[in-house]
Design a protein around this motif. Structure first.
Motif, short mmCIF file in Angstrom:
data_model
loop_
_atom_site.label_atom_id
_atom_site.label_comp_id
_atom_site.label_asym_id
_atom_site.label_seq_id
_atom_site.Cartn_x
_atom_site.Cartn_y
_atom_site.Cartn_z
N VAL A 36 0.57 3.32 9.22
CA VAL A 36 1.68 2.45 8.84
C VAL A 36 2.85 3.25 8.27
O VAL A 36 3.98 2.75 8.22
N ALA A 37 2.59 4.47 7.84
CA ALA A 37 3.66 5.33 7.34
C ALA A 37 3.20 6.78 7.45
O ALA A 37 2.02 7.07 7.27
N ALA A 38 4.13 7.66 7.73
CA ALA A 38 3.83 9.09 7.77
C ALA A 38 5.10 9.84 7.44
O ALA A 38 6.18 9.48 7.90
N GLY A 39 4.95 10.86 6.63
CA GLY A 39 6.11 11.67 6.28
C GLY A 39 6.02 12.14 4.85
O GLY A 39 4.95 12.14 4.23
N ALA A 40 7.16 12.52 4.30
CA ALA A 40 7.24 12.95 2.92
C ALA A 40 7.03 11.74 2.00
O ALA A 40 7.09 10.59 2.43
N VAL A 44 7.30 7.44 2.75
CA VAL A 44 6.24 6.44 2.60
C VAL A 44 6.67 5.35 1.62
O VAL A 44 6.44 4.17 1.86
N VAL A 45 7.34 5.74 0.55
CA VAL A 45 7.81 4.77 -0.46
C VAL A 45 8.76 3.76 0.18
O VAL A 45 8.75 2.57 -0.18
N LYS A 46 9.56 4.18 1.15
CA LYS A 46 10.56 3.30 1.78
C LYS A 46 9.97 2.34 2.82
O LYS A 46 10.64 1.39 3.20
N LYS A 47 8.73 2.58 3.28
CA LYS A 47 8.14 1.74 4.31
C LYS A 47 7.59 0.45 3.68
O LYS A 47 6.59 0.47 2.98
N LEU A 51 1.26 -0.62 2.19
CA LEU A 51 0.76 -1.08 0.90
C LEU A 51 0.81 0.05 -0.12
O LEU A 51 1.20 -0.13 -1.27
N THR A 52 0.43 1.25 0.32
CA THR A 52 0.50 2.42 -0.55
C THR A 52 1.94 2.64 -1.02
O THR A 52 2.19 2.85 -2.21
N GLY A 53 2.89 2.56 -0.09
CA GLY A 53 4.29 2.73 -0.44
C GLY A 53 4.77 1.70 -1.45
O GLY A 53 5.57 2.00 -2.34
N GLN A 54 4.29 0.46 -1.32
CA GLN A 54 4.69 -0.60 -2.26
C GLN A 54 4.22 -0.28 -3.68
O GLN A 54 4.94 -0.51 -4.65
N TYR A 55 3.00 0.26 -3.80
CA TYR A 55 2.51 0.63 -5.13
C TYR A 55 3.22 1.88 -5.66
O TYR A 55 3.57 1.95 -6.84
N LEU A 56 3.47 2.85 -4.78
CA LEU A 56 4.16 4.07 -5.22
C LEU A 56 5.59 3.78 -5.66
O LEU A 56 6.09 4.39 -6.60
#
Length: 174
Positions: A36-40, A44-47, A51-56
């Motif tokens: 669902v996200a890959a990168g720096a 990931v935070v911007k995706k 779900l991980t990005g939403q928590y970060l």
């Protein structure tokens, strides 16, 4: 040096330190299996579908309870632990709560928990890994080497079984 370190991790500090993150989802089990996200970290935070990005990013959070559970009276006390660098150590471990044993590498965590507590409880007839207690008279007299690594363990009668969760894949761990 050009080496690659690949880590499966949920720790925020580890993710922040990573050069590249691959986030799977969008959910667990049959709802997962997709990138669902890959990168720096910032990618990931911007995706929004990560779900991980939403928590970060702080968009979602796990609230810390305003009141922690109170410790009960029951505990296990390891008395006179003498193994590797443990020098006649006595320590209380409260029961009925989440306990973390921590310290720097080589400080004695594994010696205390794995070599002394786990093996001593097994030697004294504690059921391990949820196995049924099928010990016989002959089995209960077996003393593992760890039985001599502390004077005694008080409070073991409060524990009906011990489950050892290690770093094996979770599908193979009770």
């Amino acid at each position: 040096m050009g080496n690659t370190v690949l880590v499966v991790e949920h720790d925020e500090d580890t993710m922040r330190a990573a050069d590249y993150i691959v986030d799977f989802g969008p959910g667990p089990g049959v709802r997962g299996g997709h990138v669902v996200a890959a990168g720096a970290y910032n990618d990931v935070v911007k995706k929004s579908d990560s779900l991980t990005g939403q928590y970060l990013s702080g968009a979602k959070e796990i609230a810390i309870p305003p009141k922690r559970r109170e410790l009960g009276e029951r505990k296990i006390t390891i008395v006179g632990a003498k193994h590797n660098n443990l020098k006649n150590l006595t320590v209380d471990i409260p029961l009925g709560c989440f306990v973390v044993v921590t310290g720097v590498s080589g400080s004695g965590k594994s010696s205390l928990v794995n070599d002394i507590l786990m093996q001593r409880m097994k030697a004294e007839g504690g059921r391990m890994n949820g196995e049924e207690d099928d010990e016989s008279e002959e089995d209960s007299s077996v003393v593992l080497p760890a039985a001599s690594l502390c004077e005694r363990i008080d409070g073991a009668e409060h524990v009906d079984k011990v489950i050892d969760i290690d770093q094996s894949p979770i599908g193979r761990t009770p």
